[in-house]
Write an enzyme that holds these catalytic residues in place. Structure first.
Site, PDB file in Angstrom:
ATOM      1  N   LYS A  83       0.839  -1.201   0.000  1.00  0.00           N
ATOM      2  CA  LYS A  83       0.000   0.000   0.000  1.00  0.00           C
ATOM      3  C   LYS A  83       0.877   1.256   0.000  1.00  0.00           C
ATOM      4  CE  LYS A  83      -3.021   2.422   3.188  1.00  0.00           C
ATOM      5  NZ  LYS A  83      -3.791   2.322   4.421  1.00  0.00           N
TER       6      LYS A  83
ATOM      7  N   GLU B 240      10.924  -4.826   3.534  1.00  0.00           N
ATOM      8  CA  GLU B 240      10.920  -6.254   3.202  1.00  0.00           C
ATOM      9  C   GLU B 240      10.408  -6.486   1.784  1.00  0.00           C
ATOM     10  OE1 GLU B 240       9.695  -4.833   5.918  1.00  0.00           O
ATOM     11  OE2 GLU B 240       9.825  -6.135   7.680  1.00  0.00           O
TER      12      GLU B 240
ATOM     13  N   GLY C 281      -4.222  -1.550   5.795  1.00  0.00           N
ATOM     14  CA  GLY C 281      -3.516  -2.747   5.328  1.00  0.00           C
ATOM     15  C   GLY C 281      -4.190  -4.035   5.759  1.00  0.00           C
ATOM     16  N   ARG C 282      -4.485  -4.157   7.050  1.00  0.00           N
ATOM     17  CA  ARG C 282      -5.075  -5.406   7.568  1.00  0.00           C
ATOM     18  C   ARG C 282      -6.549  -5.561   7.167  1.00  0.00           C
ATOM     19  NH1 ARG C 282      -3.464  -1.758  11.112  1.00  0.00           N
ATOM     20  NH2 ARG C 282      -4.906  -0.767  12.553  1.00  0.00           N
TER      21      ARG C 282
ATOM     22  N   GLU D  33      -3.130  -5.514  15.876  1.00  0.00           N
ATOM     23  CA  GLU D  33      -2.647  -4.247  15.320  1.00  0.00           C
ATOM     24  C   GLU D  33      -3.747  -3.183  15.409  1.00  0.00           C
ATOM     25  OE1 GLU D  33       0.638  -3.650  11.972  1.00  0.00           O
ATOM     26  OE2 GLU D  33      -1.326  -3.785  11.034  1.00  0.00           O
TER      27      GLU D  33
ATOM     28  N   HIS E 248      -3.417 -31.572  20.361  1.00  0.00           N
ATOM     29  CA  HIS E 248      -2.216 -32.337  20.707  1.00  0.00           C
ATOM     30  C   HIS E 248      -1.054 -31.410  21.015  1.00  0.00           C
ATOM     31  CE1 HIS E 248      -4.159 -36.092  19.509  1.00  0.00           C
ATOM     32  NE2 HIS E 248      -4.796 -35.317  18.645  1.00  0.00           N
TER      33      HIS E 248
ATOM     34  N   LYS F 115      11.137  -0.248  13.057  1.00  0.00           N
ATOM     35  CA  LYS F 115      11.554  -0.005  11.662  1.00  0.00           C
ATOM     36  C   LYS F 115      12.652   1.058  11.623  1.00  0.00           C
ATOM     37  CE  LYS F 115       6.995  -0.743   9.549  1.00  0.00           C
ATOM     38  NZ  LYS F 115       5.898  -0.128   8.815  1.00  0.00           N
TER      39      LYS F 115
HETATM   40  O1  F6P Z   1       4.416  -2.545   9.566  1.00  0.00           O
HETATM   41  C1  F6P Z   1       3.047  -2.670   9.611  1.00  0.00           C
HETATM   42  C2  F6P Z   1       2.401  -2.388   8.304  1.00  0.00           C
HETATM   43  O2  F6P Z   1       2.321  -1.036   8.080  1.00  0.00           O
HETATM   44  C3  F6P Z   1       1.023  -3.033   8.279  1.00  0.00           C
HETATM   45  O3  F6P Z   1       0.058  -2.277   8.884  1.00  0.00           O
HETATM   46  C4  F6P Z   1       0.835  -3.256   6.827  1.00  0.00           C
HETATM   47  O4  F6P Z   1      -0.183  -4.166   6.601  1.00  0.00           O
HETATM   48  C5  F6P Z   1       2.203  -3.759   6.439  1.00  0.00           C
HETATM   49  O5  F6P Z   1       3.080  -2.981   7.210  1.00  0.00           O
HETATM   50  C6  F6P Z   1       2.560  -3.680   4.985  1.00  0.00           C
HETATM   51  O6  F6P Z   1       2.486  -2.380   4.505  1.00  0.00           O
HETATM   52  P1  F6P Z   1       2.498  -2.039   2.958  1.00  0.00           P
HETATM   53  O7  F6P Z   1       1.319  -2.673   2.325  1.00  0.00           O
HETATM   54  O8  F6P Z   1       2.471  -0.548   2.897  1.00  0.00           O
HETATM   55  O9  F6P Z   1       3.785  -2.585   2.381  1.00  0.00           O
END
Ligand code: F6P
Length: 531
Positions: free
Chosen positions: A213, A219, A270-271, A357, A388, A503
């Protein structure tokens, strides 16, 4: 709209009194199991017989709902009020599920002259058409090949929901005899993740779906370049093997290096973004766009059911309020998600982000500390595997953990075997019924280690079969539950400042000048790890 802290409400006092006088004590009976049910949507039912509540508590929770204006706040959210005040944003994931571009209340949502429902519908149409062309071979990678596999690159909300949903549909598609194409996910910046997935894929037939987003997540951007290197090394053109899904304002937007790009906006958290192109592109590519449309229809049905003001007839609202009772008045700090469905194996991981979150907050919407507990710790695993593993603690540990069971009458693949007089699906369901009963009743034994105290509350969401529609309803149920709880606790469920500090420090480690980040402790830890 009046936003007040939970402990400033009248209902809070009444609920506190009920908790003092043992308001939640009741013996579970067969009548209750039959009666304490409320339809959720799409044939799913929320059964709360074994939760720790009685009619007095329910009445007090209804009063809390009314006093906190939970349904009025939900309607305001649907219609585009800036509910995410911390970031100054509307919260519009429900609008993604609308078929006419209007909020579920019937009103359009306009922002700076733009009809956002129209925008979301337009993007849905664009990625649906794209997916169908890819599936039919009209859009192809060249050299006489077709796309036969897809891999999403994203993390957090750009991974967990879509991954959980994709896994949830695999066996359903097989059971229906539908053409399902391979869908993989790369999320961790651990190079072993991208390496494992890329080396297992036919790169010349793979389309990567880059999802971020913000377009700035370390990452994801690292994995994009990792994957592009692999594509180039295979003698292929990355521009034919990657599409982007991002917000319109992100640095990734409108870039011709991608085969195509699909958009959403800052009003989709995002979530909460599984219902947008974030989930829609990969699900439509792998299973077909009609499957994603059915998923959205199921979610919309649950959204509409959540507009009911009577808590006894609104599954998401009731589930939310019982959770508040357990968290703030019975003081249970955890809750477990226990789906008796292998399809939902990653659903608890998605709900961890969705819930923790959103509501893992210690300040209210005005940034002032709250003096009561907010979101619980959420964890879970599918049954019967969990039985289990950690069920020992759930049955006999010192903490009481409210349990959220999910189960289906039928399996997804409908490929079963009769062994020792019962099918595997019957065994699965027997275990589910047995666990709910065992947790509720317990069993006395003079030998302490064989004694089960019982009184361990649970609820059950059940239905016929996990399909795209029921999956949509289930996801929306939890999104709406978390939203209602956030309103009760008066927190902003739609920002996530708590993920930022780490971060920033990681960046400091990677951009050390003169061998130091400026923080000796950080330097000491990064030294231990050889960064
Ligand atoms: O670090 C948390 C976060 O901002 C989440 O809320 C989000 O879903 C995720 O990182 C990924 O963010 P993006 O879609 O901007 O890469």
């Amino acid at each position: 709209m009046k936003y007040i802290d939970l402990n400033k409400t009248e209902a809070y006092k009444n609920l506190g009194n009920l908790a003092q006088t043992g308001g939640s004590k009741k013996a579970l009976s067969s009548e209750m199991v039959r009666q304490c049910s409320v339809p959720l949507a799409e044939g799913l039912v929320f059964n709360w017989a074994a939760r720790a509540i009685d009619d007095d508590v329910l009445d007090a929770l209804q009063a809390l709902s009314d006093e906190q204006g939970l349904i009025a706040k939900y309607k305001a959210l649907l219609e585009g009020e800036v509910i995410n005040t911390g970031e100054g944003r509307k919260v519009l994931h429900h609008l993604l599920r609308s078929t006419d571009g209007k909020a579920h209340t019937g009103k359009p949502v306009i922002h700076e002259g733009r009809d956002l429902g129209d925008f979301y519908l337009k993007e849905l149409g664009r990625f649906s058409a794209f997916a169908e062309k890819v599936r039919s071979g009209e859009i192809a990678p060249g050299a006489g090949k077709r796309y036969t596999a897809f891999a999403q690159i994203g993390i957090g909300g750009s991974d967990l929901g879509p991954r959980a949903l994709s896994i949830a549909l695999e066996n359903w598609a097989a059971g229906e005899g539908r053409k399902a194409l391979r869908a993989e996910f790369i999320s961790n910046v651990d190079p072993d993740d991208a390496s494992r997935i890329t080396s297992s894929l036919p790169l010349d037939e793979t389309l990567f779906v880059l999802v971020s987003k913000s377009g700035t997540t370390q990452e994801t951007l690292t994995n994009e370049l990792f994957v592009k290197e692999k594509i180039k090394k295979a003698g292929l053109d990355p521009a034919k093997h990657m599409v982007a899904v991002t917000s319109e304002t992100s640095p990734l937007a409108h870039n011709p290096v991608y085969l195509d790009s699909f958009y959403f906006d800052d009003f989709i958290g995002g979530r909460y973004s599984s219902s947008s192109a974030v989930g829609g592109v990969i699900l439509s590519l792998a299973y077909g766009s009609d499957v994603f449309h059915d998923f959205l229809a199921g979610a919309a049905a649950a959204d509409k059911a959540a507009l009911e003001t009577d808590i006894r007839r609104n599954a998401a609202l009731l589930d939310a309020l019982i959770g508040v009772w357990e968290r703030n008045f019975l003081l249970y700090p955890y809750t477990a998600i226990l789906p008796y469905s292998q399809a939902l194996s990653r659903f608890p991981a998605h709900l961890q982000q969705l819930d923790m979150e959103s509501n893992g907050k210690r300040v209210n919407r005005d940034g002032k500390p709250v003096t009561y507990s907010t979101g619980p710790v959420v964890f879970g695993e599918p049954g019967t595997n969990g039985q289990h593993s950690f069920y020992q603690l759930l049955h006999q540990g010192t903490d009481i953990v409210p349990l959220q069971f999910i189960g289906f009458r039928e399996s997804q693949r409908r490929d079963d075997a009769m062994i020792d007089g019962s099918t595997s699906q019957a065994k699965l369901k027997a275990n589910l019924a047995a666990q709910i009963t065992a947790f509720a009743h317990g069993k006395s034994d003079a030998n302490g280690s064989k004694d089960f105290p019982g009184g361990r509350p649970s609820s059950l969401i059940y239905g016929e079969r996990l399909t795209p529609r029921t999956l949509g309803a289930l996801l929306a149920h939890y999104e709406n539950k978390v939203m209602f709880q956030g309103f009760v606790w008066n927190v902003n469920s739609f920002d996530q400042e708590g993920v930022q500090l780490g971060k920033v420090l990681a960046k400091k480690v990677l951009t050390k000048t003169g061998g130091t980040s400026g923080d000796p402790v950080l330097d000491a830890y990064s030294g231990l790890l050889g960064v």
